[in-house]
Design a protein around this motif. Structure first.
Motif, PDB file in Angstrom:
ATOM      1  N   ALA B 412       0.839  -1.201   0.000  1.00 27.95           N
ATOM      2  CA  ALA B 412       0.000   0.000   0.000  1.00 27.95           C
ATOM      3  C   ALA B 412       0.872   1.248   0.000  1.00 27.95           C
ATOM      4  O   ALA B 412       0.591   2.217  -0.723  1.00 27.95           O
ATOM      5  CB  ALA B 412      -0.923  -0.022   1.218  1.00 27.95           C
ATOM      6  N   VAL B 413       1.944   1.233   0.793  1.00 25.77           N
ATOM      7  CA  VAL B 413       2.825   2.401   0.861  1.00 25.77           C
ATOM      8  C   VAL B 413       3.513   2.610  -0.491  1.00 25.77           C
ATOM      9  O   VAL B 413       3.637   3.736  -0.979  1.00 25.77           O
ATOM     10  CB  VAL B 413       3.871   2.205   1.977  1.00 25.77           C
ATOM     11  CG1 VAL B 413       4.766   3.428   2.083  1.00 25.77           C
ATOM     12  CG2 VAL B 413       3.174   1.928   3.304  1.00 25.77           C
ATOM     13  N   ILE B 414       3.947   1.506  -1.105  1.00 24.60           N
ATOM     14  CA  ILE B 414       4.615   1.604  -2.403  1.00 24.60           C
ATOM     15  C   ILE B 414       3.661   2.174  -3.449  1.00 24.60           C
ATOM     16  O   ILE B 414       4.026   3.075  -4.216  1.00 24.60           O
ATOM     17  CB  ILE B 414       5.123   0.207  -2.839  1.00 24.60           C
ATOM     18  CG1 ILE B 414       6.267  -0.234  -1.929  1.00 24.60           C
ATOM     19  CG2 ILE B 414       5.579   0.220  -4.292  1.00 24.60           C
ATOM     20  CD1 ILE B 414       6.760  -1.629  -2.173  1.00 24.60           C
ATOM     21  N   ASP B 415       2.441   1.675  -3.453  1.00 22.64           N
ATOM     22  CA  ASP B 415       1.467   2.169  -4.425  1.00 22.64           C
ATOM     23  C   ASP B 415       1.156   3.641  -4.214  1.00 22.64           C
ATOM     24  O   ASP B 415       1.045   4.411  -5.176  1.00 22.64           O
ATOM     25  CB  ASP B 415       0.176   1.347  -4.336  1.00 22.64           C
ATOM     26  CG  ASP B 415       0.328  -0.016  -4.977  1.00 22.64           C
ATOM     27  OD1 ASP B 415       1.396  -0.236  -5.593  1.00 22.64           O
ATOM     28  OD2 ASP B 415      -0.576  -0.846  -4.866  1.00 22.64           O
ATOM     29  N   ALA B 416       1.009   4.035  -2.958  1.00 21.91           N
ATOM     30  CA  ALA B 416       0.691   5.436  -2.671  1.00 21.91           C
ATOM     31  C   ALA B 416       1.832   6.340  -3.113  1.00 21.91           C
ATOM     32  O   ALA B 416       1.622   7.390  -3.739  1.00 21.91           O
ATOM     33  CB  ALA B 416       0.419   5.601  -1.175  1.00 21.91           C
ATOM     34  N   HIS B 417       3.057   5.914  -2.819  1.00 19.41           N
ATOM     35  CA  HIS B 417       4.235   6.663  -3.231  1.00 19.41           C
ATOM     36  C   HIS B 417       4.237   6.818  -4.757  1.00 19.41           C
ATOM     37  O   HIS B 417       4.461   7.903  -5.294  1.00 19.41           O
ATOM     38  CB  HIS B 417       5.477   5.913  -2.746  1.00 19.41           C
ATOM     39  CG  HIS B 417       6.774   6.463  -3.252  1.00 19.41           C
ATOM     40  ND1 HIS B 417       7.315   7.640  -2.799  1.00 19.41           N
ATOM     41  CD2 HIS B 417       7.633   5.986  -4.187  1.00 19.41           C
ATOM     42  CE1 HIS B 417       8.457   7.870  -3.423  1.00 19.41           C
ATOM     43  NE2 HIS B 417       8.666   6.881  -4.273  1.00 19.41           N
ATOM     44  N   ALA B 418       3.956   5.691  -5.443  1.00 18.02           N
ATOM     45  CA  ALA B 418       3.966   5.704  -6.909  1.00 18.02           C
ATOM     46  C   ALA B 418       2.873   6.632  -7.432  1.00 18.02           C
ATOM     47  O   ALA B 418       3.115   7.425  -8.353  1.00 18.02           O
ATOM     48  CB  ALA B 418       3.775   4.293  -7.447  1.00 18.02           C
ATOM     49  N   ALA B 419       1.689   6.539  -6.834  1.00 15.22           N
ATOM     50  CA  ALA B 419       0.582   7.377  -7.307  1.00 15.22           C
ATOM     51  C   ALA B 419       0.965   8.850  -7.212  1.00 15.22           C
ATOM     52  O   ALA B 419       0.688   9.646  -8.123  1.00 15.22           O
ATOM     53  CB  ALA B 419      -0.674   7.083  -6.487  1.00 15.22           C
ATOM     54  N   ALA B 420       1.619   9.219  -6.098  1.00 11.94           N
ATOM     55  CA  ALA B 420       2.017  10.612  -5.920  1.00 11.94           C
ATOM     56  C   ALA B 420       3.004  11.037  -7.004  1.00 11.94           C
ATOM     57  O   ALA B 420       2.890  12.117  -7.594  1.00 11.94           O
ATOM     58  CB  ALA B 420       2.620  10.795  -4.529  1.00 11.94           C
ATOM     59  N   LEU B 421       3.991  10.163  -7.279  1.00  7.71           N
ATOM     60  CA  LEU B 421       5.002  10.518  -8.285  1.00  7.71           C
ATOM     61  C   LEU B 421       4.407  10.551  -9.692  1.00  7.71           C
ATOM     62  O   LEU B 421       4.744  11.417 -10.500  1.00  7.71           O
ATOM     63  CB  LEU B 421       6.168   9.525  -8.241  1.00  7.71           C
ATOM     64  CG  LEU B 421       7.105   9.643  -7.042  1.00  7.71           C
ATOM     65  CD1 LEU B 421       8.222   8.615  -7.133  1.00  7.71           C
ATOM     66  CD2 LEU B 421       7.697  11.042  -6.943  1.00  7.71           C
ATOM     67  N   VAL B 422       3.522   9.609  -9.996  1.00  9.27           N
ATOM     68  CA  VAL B 422       2.868   9.576 -11.309  1.00  9.27           C
ATOM     69  C   VAL B 422       2.140  10.899 -11.534  1.00  9.27           C
ATOM     70  O   VAL B 422       2.192  11.489 -12.610  1.00  9.27           O
ATOM     71  CB  VAL B 422       1.891   8.381 -11.392  1.00  9.27           C
ATOM     72  CG1 VAL B 422       0.917   8.549 -12.546  1.00  9.27           C
ATOM     73  CG2 VAL B 422       2.668   7.078 -11.557  1.00  9.27           C
ATOM     74  N   ASP B 423       1.516  11.351 -10.465  1.00 11.99           N
ATOM     75  CA  ASP B 423       0.793  12.606 -10.517  1.00 11.99           C
ATOM     76  C   ASP B 423       1.748  13.776 -10.712  1.00 11.99           C
ATOM     77  O   ASP B 423       1.592  14.598 -11.611  1.00 11.99           O
ATOM     78  CB  ASP B 423       0.042  12.760  -9.189  1.00 11.99           C
ATOM     79  CG  ASP B 423      -1.224  13.549  -9.384  1.00 11.99           C
ATOM     80  OD1 ASP B 423      -1.832  13.362 -10.459  1.00 11.99           O
ATOM     81  OD2 ASP B 423      -1.572  14.335  -8.499  1.00 11.99           O
ATOM     82  N   GLU B 424       2.770  13.830  -9.865  1.00  8.55           N
ATOM     83  CA  GLU B 424       3.683  14.960  -9.857  1.00  8.55           C
ATOM     84  C   GLU B 424       4.430  15.082 -11.178  1.00  8.55           C
ATOM     85  O   GLU B 424       4.642  16.184 -11.686  1.00  8.55           O
ATOM     86  CB  GLU B 424       4.673  14.786  -8.696  1.00  8.55           C
ATOM     87  CG  GLU B 424       5.578  15.990  -8.491  1.00  8.55           C
ATOM     88  CD  GLU B 424       6.633  15.736  -7.435  1.00  8.55           C
ATOM     89  OE1 GLU B 424       6.448  14.783  -6.634  1.00  8.55           O
ATOM     90  OE2 GLU B 424       7.653  16.448  -7.422  1.00  8.55           O
ATOM     91  N   VAL B 448      12.095   7.007 -14.517  1.00  6.77           N
ATOM     92  CA  VAL B 448      13.485   6.985 -14.058  1.00  6.77           C
ATOM     93  C   VAL B 448      13.827   8.294 -13.345  1.00  6.77           C
ATOM     94  O   VAL B 448      14.388   8.290 -12.238  1.00  6.77           O
ATOM     95  CB  VAL B 448      14.439   6.755 -15.253  1.00  6.77           C
ATOM     96  CG1 VAL B 448      15.877   6.956 -14.835  1.00  6.77           C
ATOM     97  CG2 VAL B 448      14.226   5.361 -15.826  1.00  6.77           C
ATOM     98  N   VAL B 449      13.469   9.407 -13.959  1.00  8.71           N
ATOM     99  CA  VAL B 449      13.793  10.700 -13.361  1.00  8.71           C
ATOM    100  C   VAL B 449      13.070  10.868 -12.026  1.00  8.71           C
ATOM    101  O   VAL B 449      13.656  11.304 -11.028  1.00  8.71           O
ATOM    102  CB  VAL B 449      13.438  11.848 -14.334  1.00  8.71           C
ATOM    103  CG1 VAL B 449      13.544  13.193 -13.633  1.00  8.71           C
ATOM    104  CG2 VAL B 449      14.357  11.812 -15.543  1.00  8.71           C
ATOM    105  N   ALA B 450      11.801  10.486 -11.985  1.00 12.15           N
ATOM    106  CA  ALA B 450      11.039  10.609 -10.739  1.00 12.15           C
ATOM    107  C   ALA B 450      11.696   9.795  -9.631  1.00 12.15           C
ATOM    108  O   ALA B 450      11.816  10.254  -8.492  1.00 12.15           O
ATOM    109  CB  ALA B 450       9.604  10.121 -10.958  1.00 12.15           C
ATOM    110  N   ARG B 451      12.141   8.598  -9.965  1.00 10.48           N
ATOM    111  CA  ARG B 451      12.780   7.757  -8.950  1.00 10.48           C
ATOM    112  C   ARG B 451      14.065   8.410  -8.436  1.00 10.48           C
ATOM    113  O   ARG B 451      14.318   8.464  -7.242  1.00 10.48           O
ATOM    114  CB  ARG B 451      13.108   6.389  -9.547  1.00 10.48           C
ATOM    115  CG  ARG B 451      13.839   5.478  -8.580  1.00 10.48           C
ATOM    116  CD  ARG B 451      14.142   4.140  -9.200  1.00 10.48           C
ATOM    117  NE  ARG B 451      15.125   4.250 -10.266  1.00 10.48           N
ATOM    118  CZ  ARG B 451      15.210   3.410 -11.292  1.00 10.48           C
ATOM    119  NH1 ARG B 451      14.356   2.410 -11.400  1.00 10.48           N
ATOM    120  NH2 ARG B 451      16.128   3.573 -12.216  1.00 10.48           N
ATOM    121  N   GLU B 452      14.865   8.927  -9.362  1.00  9.63           N
ATOM    122  CA  GLU B 452      16.156   9.459  -8.943  1.00  9.63           C
ATOM    123  C   GLU B 452      16.013  10.772  -8.176  1.00  9.63           C
ATOM    124  O   GLU B 452      16.849  11.108  -7.349  1.00  9.63           O
ATOM    125  CB  GLU B 452      17.065   9.672 -10.160  1.00  9.63           C
ATOM    126  CG  GLU B 452      17.321   8.421 -10.985  1.00  9.63           C
ATOM    127  CD  GLU B 452      17.871   7.255 -10.192  1.00  9.63           C
ATOM    128  OE1 GLU B 452      18.618   7.497  -9.220  1.00  9.63           O
ATOM    129  OE2 GLU B 452      17.525   6.097 -10.508  1.00  9.63           O
TER     130      GLU B 452
END
Lengths: 312, 542, 377
Positions: B412-424, B448-452
């Protein structure tokens, strides 16, 4: 006691035995070399040897002509390699999975066929005639061991040089090596990679089948299910260590044959080494050799990778 | 007299004797899953002419020419060779029709000698024809005015020489039409000059040359005719007389107009494709921040057939600064980036991040110190294509809280983190659980950029961060790079082969050539010329 | 990793489908090739002049439908499942541990050899636990050479695990004929653990607890793969070794530990088989589960949920097929043909599925272990 063991007869017997035992390995490993150079890892080699052995045995048994049997062995090996061609070369499926499928089904199939045909009996073939090479067979030690063998042995050794020449000096050989080292480049140069790999795979099957046929017709004179006992895998290792050079494949095969033959010969003169040690030693040697010398860069870049145009 | 809009196909050709037509493409359409790579493209290629195929990355230039070369089969359309319709099912067909292609990445086998590479494709029979090949090589080398040693393994040649060998091979196979796919992208200025000389000779021999490029100036300099592809369609053609009749500025305006119709003109400037832009942000000054990244006497071994960092390299990057690294591809950029990131060992010297020596630290330890690496191989190593976007976004912090607690995954935490980055980051994905391999190249790069850039990076190494991206993504990635450093605490090392990009973003630009640092140029007016001079100075194309 | 490992998750699904739907979908995948394989095998039986329906019915009857047969099948399931778990761990990490038979036999020999003496020293329950640990340790130890060679010099593990398998099999025989030999005449074998000291039965049956151990182990492997960081690291390693290195995953360490875990589970399989069924090891005993299980694990797409029914199917045809082959007057090896055929059909259905899904475009080629990443056209 040392003097009495290392007599001329003993050494001759060991060398002769090494050639006899190394020959099926040599043939199969030569075949594997061609496939590996073309980018195919032929794990099913042993399956091809087994069907070759069975077909060679049965045909010789029927016709009484060992040469016809050997030809049948070649044909059988090629027939098995068609599976490799269809599934791996044409469809681009995983070579290891297909190789293991070939191995398992051929182990089972030859055992079934043998049981259906001969039941529990193991009929024996006549030994193949020996061809003494005039003049050379008179040389002490080497004469009776090296130059006093069935004709197929000389053919096998000649094949080393044929394959050497093929790979290094012909257009087909260049294309085969290119299919392993740079299939996309070969394709762009206008050569059909699938066709080249098909030729390589069929050649491998034929040679492995011949190796199996040799075991049944020349070495053993009988067919026993599972008679290859892992030799196909040893041949794969020899081919890898040979790094695409048939002469090294010859050296490796003879060394393996020598290890087996020395142990047998020692047992004959009363020095008892457990067969397990004998069977294990070549593998231990290979492991040590691999650990010390081999690196992955010896293998073709595209080994085991299917070729699909436009994806490279 | 001017550019013809694409749909009126018959208007494309502008006179000239019809016997000069070598190849004619009619209505070529090529579909890839979900993409119309080529959409009804018409094209005429003439003898004795360099025909430039211009367009952005992904416009379908390479696909179109790969169709002609037999690598892809078109879904619709016809190819006419010498006026007759030809069926090209495989590269062999193309070669037999006299069509040769030099692909963007070398089609030579590195472990084979030049001669062996030349003989590839000369049938797979018994005869090898070494003598004829040697002779042919010598003759064609003379014709082209180049020198090649037949016995050298191809992998040991410079990229320019490899290209020459490929051109020779195409000619030796009897090519009358030669396609060059982005031939200058890997060449030094000297290599480019050599290539131009070769092209002139080819034209004199009556060959038709198709020259694929995404650089305007190159097309103007080399082309006798320019066709522009946009989103898989032919956007227009500028013929030779028109090119000669217009002044450079007019020509440029015309072509840019075809490439970016309407209001997209402004975007062109963002991507550095338009007019030579005024130095980005008007000559940035090196910020006076703390030294953040220090490279001390660094050398790095190159992999097989790769240029490493050969001469001890020292550089300092300050907080709040973008330090650009300019140079033609393959001059040591990747070894440098990977050595900083920890993906390959330093041969000598040291790398310090905020005073801490990184020499003995693992990749993961460097990441924990705030070092990030945006790789140039985004599909090869940047993401795992068969894992989800969400997992790819945390793949560099596996096992660490808050995503893992005592080794246990918290989906759940991973998905929420991803959702935020996908949005941003505006990542276009069907969902955070979509597989990364299903995303377009631009969105993969955003992942890749979002992760880094998440979790407070201190220093980010960007290796060709906008290579092959569309304009919008390019603009957004560039904005991220500037935003990162403008807060003053973080720094960025920007490795790029795109000079415009470097000038638009960097405070200073270091120039790398043949594995050597040629100099560092502050980004001020005139920096472009200085950088160019440094690149040429080291550009012994040996 | 091979194609089989790549998930079939639909691109558009943001939400996972229900476990039930997923299970049904996952089971259908391998079911089709099994059916085709049985049909093709039936044709082969017809050619050999045997009645395929009778053959398959006998197989089913004596492998599943009779109480004894069912118990035997479940007993056989224990080592098979443990070994499959071992293969899954390795394959998922992209490591071709095809030397399972060597790890199995060597562990079996050591467990068999130490078993009876150890029973005399410590309470039998403690001895059983210790022997399971020893079996796992031996299996794990036998992977160290290939894994270290793979991790530190990039040596192809297919070859090295295969070599180590041959060495292991011979070494096991040497141990049984040497230090572990009991002084009886006849075939050399280790001393026998008294029957009452073997693994206890499940209540009301003659099935030893090995099956429980196996299911627990599989559950743990599944949990590790889907719910832990370590499992994700291994998956990334298997899917894209370069991405693993790029992400800072300790690739070398993970290769060695995953290999050891794989060998450990295979060693545990051997321990369970010896301590649950035999109580001793004979020289030249080799059930040779490895290659066939290797194939089955592939067929299951490395999915624990699918492996259990498939291995169970295999166990049924192993136990029941024995009786069927005896009645039909065929050697046991028909089973090998059957597995081979099923594999071929698996490859075939996978290919047709890919073709229909992606039109004329085939999937990215499945690459061989770690090497493929380097070979870039």
């Amino acid at each position: 006691m040392g003097d009495s063991i290392w007599s001329a007869e003993f050494v001759a017997a060991v060398i002769s035995g090494a050639i006899l035992a190394g020959m099926p390995l040599l043939l199969a490993a030569l075949g594997e070399t061609i496939s590996e150079q073309a980018g195919l890892l032929d794990i099913g080699l042993e399956g091809m040897m087994l069907l070759g052995a069975y077909a060679g045995f049965v045909v010789t048994y029927w016709t009484g002509a060992p040469w016809v049997g050997l030809l049948a062995a070649v044909a059988a090996g090629m027939a098995v390699s068609l599976l490799m061609v269809v599934f791996c070369v044409r469809m681009g499926r995983d070579q290891i999975v297909v190789g293991i499928a070939i191995l398992l089904s051929m182990e089972g199939l030859t055992s079934l066929l043998h049981a259906a045909q001969f039941g529990e009996s193991y009929p024996r073939l006549d030994a193949m005639p020996v061809l003494a090479i005039p003049g050379l067979s008179g040389i002490p030690v080497l004469g009776p061991s090296v130059f006093n063998q069935p004709l197929i042995v000389y053919v096998g050794i000649a094949l080393v040089f044929v394959v050497s020449w093929l790979l290094a000096r012909t257009g087909l050989g260049l294309a085969i090596r290119a299919a392993g080292w740079g299939p996309a480049a070969l394709d762009r140069a206008g050569v059909d990679v699938v066709r080249i790999r098909t030729i390589a795979s069929l050649t491998t099957g034929g040679l492995a089948g011949l190796g199996g046929g040799y075991m049944a017709i020349v070495t053993a004179g009988i067919f026993v299910p599972f008679m290859t006992g892992g030799l196909g895998f040893i041949a794969i290792v020899i081919a890898m260590l040979g790094r695409g050079r048939p002469v090294w494949v010859l050296v490796g095969s003879l060394l393996f044959g020598l290890a087996l033959s020395v142990a047998t010969a020692l047992q004959l003169v009363g020095i008892d080494i457990p067969t397990d040690v004998v069977q294990m030693l070549p593998f231990v040697t290979v492991m040590v050799a691999l650990a010390l010398f081999a690196r992955r860069s010896y293998l073709p870049a595209a080994l085991g990778v299917p070729f699909v145009r436009g994806e490279h | 007299m001017t550019a013809t809009p694409a749909p009126s196909a018959d208007g494309v050709s502008s006179g000239g004797p019809s016997d000069a037509i070598a190849i004619e493409l009619r209505g070529i359409t090529k579909l890839f899953p979900g993409v119309r790579a080529n959409d009804g493209v018409d094209l005429v290629v003439r003898r004795g002419e360099v025909h430039c195929l211009l367009g952005e990355n992904g416009a379908g230039k390479s696909t179109l020419m790969n169709v002609l070369a037999g690598i892809y089969r078109p879904d619709e359309g016809a190819i006419l060779v010498g006026g007759r319709e030809a069926a090209i099912a495989c590269p062999r067909d193309a070669i037999e029709l006299g069509i040769g292609m030099v692909h963007q990445h070398s089609s030579l086998i590195p472990s084979f000698t030049v001669l062996e590479n030349l003989m590839l494709g000369r049938g797979a029979g018994v005869r090898l024809g070494v003598k004829q090949a040697r002779q042919g090589l010598a003759e064609l080398a003379t014709v082209l005015g180049v020198e090649v040693d037949p016995g050298t393994p191809a992998g040991q040649l410079s990229l320019g020489q490899q290209q020459q060998v490929e051109i020779i091979r195409a000619l030796w196979h009897g090519s009358r039409v030669l396609i060059l796919d982005e031939p200058t992208s890997l060449l030094t200025p000297k290599g480019i000059a050599d290539l131009e000389r070769v092209l002139v000779r080819l034209k004199q021999q009556g060959l038709a040359v198709v020259f694929i490029t995404h650089k305007l100036q190159e097309a103007f300099a080399i082309g006798d005719r320019i066709s522009v592809l946009r989103r898989g369609r032919l956007a227009g053609t500028v013929d030779g007389p028109t090119m000669k009749a217009l002044s450079p500025d007019e020509l440029q305006r015309l072509v840019v107009g075809i490439m970016f119709p309407g209001e997209a003109q402004s975007l062109a400037r963002v991507a550095g494709l338009g007019e030579p832009s005024e130095p980005g942000a008007a000559g940035r000054q090196a910020a006076g921040g703390e030294p953040l990244l220090e490279l001390c006497e660094v050398t790095v071994a190159g992999a097989h057939n790769e240029v490493g960092i050969r001469e001890a390299l020292s550089l300092t990057l300050h907080a709040g600064e973008v330090l650009g690294v300019a140079g033609v591809d393959g001059n040591g950029q990747r070894p440098l980036a990977e050595a900083i990131a920890g993906q390959r060992p330093l041969a000598s010297g040291d790398v310090r991040l905020a005073g801490t020596s990184l020499r003995r630290l693992s990749i993961a330890a460097r990441q924990r110190l705030g070092l990030r690496y945006v790789t140039d191989d985004r599909l090869g190593e940047g993401v795992v294509e068969s894992l989800s976007v969400a997992v790819n976004l945390v793949s560099k912090c596996i096992g660490r809280p808050p995503f893992w607690v005592r080794g246990r995954t918290r989906l759940a935490v991973i998905d929420a983190h991803a959702a935020a980055l996908v949005d941003e980051y505006g990542i276009k994905a069907p969902g955070v659980r979509a597989l990364a391999g299903t995303l377009s190249g631009g969105n993969v790069q955003k992942v890749v950029v979002a992760r880094e850039l998440s979790f407070a990076p201190r220093l980010v190494v960007f290796n060709k961060p906008t290579y092959g991206l569309d304009l919008m993504t390019t603009a957004s990635v560039r904005a991220r790079i500037r935003d990162l450093v403008d807060e003053g605490t973080a720094g960025a090392l920007l490795i790029s082969t795109d000079l415009e990009e470097l000038l638009a973003l960097s405070d200073r630009v270091a120039v790398l050539s043949r594995g050597r640092l040629m100099g560092v140029v502050p980004n001020r007016p005139g920096a472009e010329q200085e950088i160019g001079a440094l690149m040429i100075g080291g550009g012994r194309d040996a | 990793m091979p194609d089989a490992a790549a998930g079939t998750a639909p691109a558009g699904a943001a939400r996972l489908p229900s476990l039930w739907a997923r299970g049904a979908h996952a089971l259908w995948r391998p079911a089709a090739p099994v059916v085709y394989g049985l049909v093709a095998g039936g044709v082969l039986l017809l050619i050999l002049g045997k009645d395929p329906l009778a053959f398959y019915w006998t197989t089913l009857e004596s492998g599943l439908l009779s109480w004894t047969g069912l118990m035997q099948t479940i007993i056989r399931l224990a080592p098979l499942l443990l070994m499959s778990a071992g293969f899954i761990v390795a394959f998922q990490a992209g490591l071709w541990n095809i030397g399972g038979d060597g790890q199995f036999l060597l562990a079996a020999a050591v467990v068999g050899g130490l078993g009876a003496p150890l029973m005399g020293l410590v309470p039998f329950w403690l001895a059983l636990i210790l022997l399971c640990v020893v079996g796992s340790a031996v299996g794990a130890a036998w992977t160290v050479v290939p894994s270290v060679l793979k991790a530190y010099s990039g040596m192809n593990e297919i070859i090295t695990t295969l070599m180590m398998a041959y060495i292991g099999i011979n070494l096991a025989n040497l141990l049984i004929k040497g230090p572990f030999l009991t002084g009886r005449v006849g075939l050399p074998q280790t001393s026998v653990i008294p029957f009452r000291f073997l693994l206890p039965y499940l209540p009301g049956t003659r099935i030893h607890v090995g099956i429980v151990i196996a299911l627990v182990a599989l559950a743990l492997v599944h949990y590790m793969q889907t719910r832990t960081g370590y499992g994700l690291r291994l998956r990334i390693l298997g899917l894209n070794p370069r991405a693993a290195a790029h992400a800072g995953i300790p690739v070398k360490r993970d290769i060695v530990t995953a290999f050891a875990l794989s060998g450990g589970l295979i060693g545990l399989a051997a321990a369970v088989e010896i301590l649950g069924v035999w109580g001793y090891v004979r020289a030249d005993w080799n059930p040779a589960f490895g290659m066939t299980l290797f194939a089955i694990v592939f067929l299951a797409g490395l999915d624990v949920v699918v492996v259990i029914p498939l291995v169970a199917f295999f166990a049924v045809i192993q136990i029941g097929g024995h009786e069927a082959a005896r009645q039909a007057g065929l050697p046991n090896d028909f089973l090998l043909v059957l597995v081979g055929l099923i594999l071929f059909f698996m490859v075939l259905t996978e290919w047709t599925r890919e073709r229909s899904r992606r039109g004329r475009f085939r999937g990215r080629p499945g690459a061989m272990s770690g090497e493929a990443a380097a070979g870039d056209g």
